[in-house]
Design a protein around this motif. Structure first.
Motif, mmCIF file in Angstrom:
data_model
loop_
_atom_site.group_PDB
_atom_site.id
_atom_site.type_symbol
_atom_site.label_atom_id
_atom_site.label_comp_id
_atom_site.label_asym_id
_atom_site.label_seq_id
_atom_site.Cartn_x
_atom_site.Cartn_y
_atom_site.Cartn_z
ATOM 1 N N SER A 1 0.342 -0.921 -0.090
ATOM 2 C CA SER A 1 0.016 -0.076 -0.072
ATOM 3 C C SER A 1 1.171 1.708 -0.140
ATOM 4 N N GLU A 2 0.486 2.521 -0.083
ATOM 5 C CA GLU A 2 0.819 3.637 0.077
ATOM 6 C C GLU A 2 1.821 3.727 1.264
ATOM 7 N N TRP B 1 4.561 1.366 1.311
ATOM 8 C CA TRP B 1 6.110 2.003 0.250
ATOM 9 C C TRP B 1 6.253 2.825 1.285
ATOM 10 N N ALA B 2 5.280 4.052 1.778
ATOM 11 C CA ALA B 2 6.789 5.089 2.518
ATOM 12 C C ALA B 2 7.220 3.992 3.695
#
Length: 149
Positions: A106-107, A110-111
């Motif tokens: 998910s975002e 990824w972070a």
């Protein structure tokens, strides 16, 4: 008992046993990297490895993640459940086939990946700095040979 007698037990010399030495090396390196992300992101080693695989290969099934990591399917399944629950991995259905789910970061995943991956690469650089160029090349050739099917 004579000096020619065979001992009743022949202990395995773990300190000279290749699988043991590789395991110790792997655990030592993995633990030092894990120190960077466990407290900061509340990630287990298994969860980080799953995230790293999903960053490299998107849209995998849980079975494919287990195959790529060569980790236990149950451990991968548990890690994935925690990552999905934490919003770090998205799970969707593959082309309407409810029997196969597709996983991707998910975002939020990824972070975290984008913060942890450089730390992992730095640890790798520090470890490999102990070897000269020829030794690094030789190590890669040896690992490739040993990991070949």
């Amino acid at each position: 008992m004579t000096s020619d007698a065979v001992p009743a037990h022949a202990p395995l010399e773990l300190e000279n046993f290749l699988p043991y030495r590789l395991s110790i090396l792997s655990n030592t390196v993995s633990q030092s990297i894990a120190e960077e992300y466990t407290g900061r992101f509340e990630l287990s080693m298994t969860e980080w490895r799953v995230m790293a695989v999903l960053a490299r290969f998107a849209d995998l099934s849980a079975r494919e993640v287990a195959e790529r990591t060569r980790m236990d399917k149950v451990a991968v399944s548990r890690a994935l459940a925690r990552l999905v629950e934490a919003g770090r991995v998205d799970r969707s259905i593959h082309d309407g086939d409810k029997r196969r789910s597709v996983l991707k970061l998910s975002e939020a995943g990824w972070a975290i990946h984008d913060e942890v991956a450089p730390l992992a690469r730095e640890h790798e650089r520090e470890l490999l700095a102990r070897l000269d160029v020829a030794e690094r090349e030789q190590l890669n050739r040896i690992l490739d040979k040993l990991l070949a099917p």
